[in-house]
Design a protein around this motif. Structure first.
Motif, PDB file in Angstrom:
ATOM      1  N   ILE A  23    -122.121  -6.353  23.341  1.00  0.00           N
ATOM      2  CA  ILE A  23    -121.427  -6.898  22.174  1.00  0.00           C
ATOM      3  C   ILE A  23    -120.114  -7.498  22.638  1.00  0.00           C
ATOM      4  N   GLN A  24    -119.625  -8.435  21.868  1.00  0.00           N
ATOM      5  CA  GLN A  24    -118.353  -9.073  22.201  1.00  0.00           C
ATOM      6  C   GLN A  24    -117.580  -9.309  20.921  1.00  0.00           C
ATOM      7  N   PRO A  25    -116.367  -8.837  20.748  1.00  0.00           N
ATOM      8  CA  PRO A  25    -115.630  -8.022  21.705  1.00  0.00           C
ATOM      9  C   PRO A  25    -116.137  -6.591  21.677  1.00  0.00           C
ATOM     10  N   GLY A  26    -115.918  -5.852  22.740  1.00  0.00           N
ATOM     11  CA  GLY A  26    -116.321  -4.462  22.750  1.00  0.00           C
ATOM     12  C   GLY A  26    -116.660  -3.873  24.103  1.00  0.00           C
ATOM     13  N   LYS A  27    -116.362  -4.575  25.182  1.00  0.00           N
ATOM     14  CA  LYS A  27    -116.683  -4.027  26.501  1.00  0.00           C
ATOM     15  C   LYS A  27    -115.399  -3.666  27.233  1.00  0.00           C
ATOM     16  N   PRO A  28    -115.370  -2.639  28.022  1.00  0.00           N
ATOM     17  CA  PRO A  28    -116.397  -1.614  28.144  1.00  0.00           C
ATOM     18  C   PRO A  28    -116.231  -0.548  27.065  1.00  0.00           C
ATOM     19  N   PHE A  29    -117.320   0.017  26.631  1.00  0.00           N
ATOM     20  CA  PHE A  29    -117.337   1.114  25.657  1.00  0.00           C
ATOM     21  C   PHE A  29    -118.188   2.213  26.259  1.00  0.00           C
ATOM     22  N   ALA A  30    -117.690   3.430  26.280  1.00  0.00           N
ATOM     23  CA  ALA A  30    -118.424   4.541  26.887  1.00  0.00           C
ATOM     24  C   ALA A  30    -118.700   5.617  25.845  1.00  0.00           C
ATOM     25  N   PHE A  31    -119.799   6.296  26.041  1.00  0.00           N
ATOM     26  CA  PHE A  31    -120.150   7.439  25.210  1.00  0.00           C
ATOM     27  C   PHE A  31    -120.794   8.482  26.103  1.00  0.00           C
ATOM     28  N   GLY A  32    -120.451   9.740  25.896  1.00  0.00           N
ATOM     29  CA  GLY A  32    -121.058  10.795  26.689  1.00  0.00           C
ATOM     30  C   GLY A  32    -120.639  12.167  26.207  1.00  0.00           C
ATOM     31  N   LYS A  33    -120.917  13.171  27.022  1.00  0.00           N
ATOM     32  CA  LYS A  33    -120.616  14.560  26.683  1.00  0.00           C
ATOM     33  C   LYS A  33    -119.723  15.182  27.743  1.00  0.00           C
ATOM     34  N   LEU A  34    -118.786  15.973  27.282  1.00  0.00           N
ATOM     35  CA  LEU A  34    -117.933  16.807  28.133  1.00  0.00           C
ATOM     36  C   LEU A  34    -118.041  18.218  27.579  1.00  0.00           C
ATOM     37  N   SER A  35    -118.570  19.148  28.334  1.00  0.00           N
ATOM     38  CA  SER A  35    -118.788  20.526  27.874  1.00  0.00           C
ATOM     39  C   SER A  35    -119.576  20.518  26.571  1.00  0.00           C
ATOM     40  N   ASN A  36    -118.950  21.017  25.514  1.00  0.00           N
ATOM     41  CA  ASN A  36    -119.622  21.078  24.218  1.00  0.00           C
ATOM     42  C   ASN A  36    -119.079  20.051  23.222  1.00  0.00           C
ATOM     43  N   SER A  37    -118.539  18.969  23.734  1.00  0.00           N
ATOM     44  CA  SER A  37    -118.021  17.917  22.862  1.00  0.00           C
ATOM     45  C   SER A  37    -118.480  16.550  23.368  1.00  0.00           C
ATOM     46  N   VAL A  38    -118.361  15.558  22.504  1.00  0.00           N
ATOM     47  CA  VAL A  38    -118.710  14.194  22.895  1.00  0.00           C
ATOM     48  C   VAL A  38    -117.432  13.388  23.057  1.00  0.00           C
ATOM     49  N   PHE A  39    -117.522  12.300  23.799  1.00  0.00           N
ATOM     50  CA  PHE A  39    -116.362  11.420  23.930  1.00  0.00           C
ATOM     51  C   PHE A  39    -116.772   9.983  23.677  1.00  0.00           C
ATOM     52  N   PHE A  40    -115.811   9.221  23.205  1.00  0.00           N
ATOM     53  CA  PHE A  40    -115.946   7.783  23.011  1.00  0.00           C
ATOM     54  C   PHE A  40    -114.851   7.135  23.837  1.00  0.00           C
ATOM     55  N   GLY A  41    -115.204   6.305  24.771  1.00  0.00           N
ATOM     56  CA  GLY A  41    -114.226   5.592  25.583  1.00  0.00           C
ATOM     57  C   GLY A  41    -114.077   4.181  25.057  1.00  0.00           C
ATOM     58  N   LEU A  42    -112.940   3.897  24.453  1.00  0.00           N
ATOM     59  CA  LEU A  42    -112.704   2.582  23.854  1.00  0.00           C
ATOM     60  C   LEU A  42    -112.155   1.604  24.887  1.00  0.00           C
ATOM     61  N   PRO A  43    -112.432   0.309  24.694  1.00  0.00           N
ATOM     62  CA  PRO A  43    -111.893  -0.713  25.607  1.00  0.00           C
ATOM     63  C   PRO A  43    -110.369  -0.757  25.537  1.00  0.00           C
ATOM     64  N   GLY A  44    -109.759  -1.340  26.552  1.00  0.00           N
ATOM     65  CA  GLY A  44    -108.304  -1.473  26.593  1.00  0.00           C
ATOM     66  C   GLY A  44    -107.767  -2.596  25.723  1.00  0.00           C
ATOM     67  N   ASN A  45    -108.574  -3.614  25.463  1.00  0.00           N
ATOM     68  CA  ASN A  45    -108.151  -4.723  24.607  1.00  0.00           C
ATOM     69  C   ASN A  45    -108.048  -4.217  23.167  1.00  0.00           C
ATOM     70  N   PRO A  46    -106.919  -4.426  22.483  1.00  0.00           N
ATOM     71  CA  PRO A  46    -106.745  -3.892  21.133  1.00  0.00           C
ATOM     72  C   PRO A  46    -107.810  -4.350  20.131  1.00  0.00           C
ATOM     73  N   VAL A  47    -108.205  -5.614  20.177  1.00  0.00           N
ATOM     74  CA  VAL A  47    -109.223  -6.102  19.245  1.00  0.00           C
ATOM     75  C   VAL A  47    -110.565  -5.454  19.557  1.00  0.00           C
ATOM     76  N   SER A  48    -110.923  -5.383  20.831  1.00  0.00           N
ATOM     77  CA  SER A  48    -112.174  -4.733  21.232  1.00  0.00           C
ATOM     78  C   SER A  48    -112.170  -3.261  20.832  1.00  0.00           C
ATOM     79  N   ALA A  49    -111.032  -2.602  20.988  1.00  0.00           N
ATOM     80  CA  ALA A  49    -110.925  -1.192  20.623  1.00  0.00           C
ATOM     81  C   ALA A  49    -111.140  -1.000  19.119  1.00  0.00           C
ATOM     82  N   MET A  50    -110.545  -1.853  18.301  1.00  0.00           N
ATOM     83  CA  MET A  50    -110.713  -1.741  16.847  1.00  0.00           C
ATOM     84  C   MET A  50    -112.162  -1.999  16.436  1.00  0.00           C
ATOM     85  N   VAL A  51    -112.791  -3.012  17.036  1.00  0.00           N
ATOM     86  CA  VAL A  51    -114.180  -3.332  16.702  1.00  0.00           C
ATOM     87  C   VAL A  51    -115.082  -2.158  17.046  1.00  0.00           C
TER      88      VAL A  51
END
Length: 118
Positions: A23-51
């Motif tokens: 998707i554009q904007p929106g790279k890089p975007f990460a999703f995964g698990k740490l222990s018993n929780s999930v994480f969302f890694g948002l892009p550094g670009n503010p517009v991409s992060a909001m999208v």
């Protein structure tokens, strides 16, 4: 260089479900698990992060919390200008929705993204 470092650390501490989306904007975007929780890694670009926050993370967090995510407001429109799309990337455009006095609707692409207009 930073993205590689972060990816390595996250892989050591948990598992990465995915790292990139088409998707554009929106790279890089990460999703995964740490222990018993999930994480969302948002892009550094503010517009991409909001999208990615509003299109992906907020609905996922609502679902994971047992709530029904609110559907995005979607409508069809005919663009006034040619849209540039590079397959397989799915573009997300910031548009201005204009309703005329007689009920006619037009949408203009805002090439200078503004916050709060998603």
């Amino acid at each position: 260089m930073q993205a590689g470092f972060i990816k390595d650390i996250l892989s050591q501490l948990g598992s990465i479900g995915f790292w990139k989306l088409a998707i554009q904007p929106g790279k890089p975007f990460a999703f995964g698990k740490l222990s018993n929780s999930v994480f969302f890694g948002l892009p550094g670009n503010p517009v991409s992060a909001m999208v990615t926050l509003y299109q992906l993370a907020v609905p996922a967090m609502a679902t994971l919390s047992g709530l029904n995510p609110q559907p995005a407001i979607c409508f069809s429109a005919i663009a006034k200008e040619k849209l540039k799309k590079k397959p397989p990337v799915e573009p997300i455009f910031n548009v201005e929705y204009i309703q005329g006095m007689k009920g006619a609707v037009s949408c203009a692409i805002n090439w200078q993204p503004r916050f709060g207009c998603f």
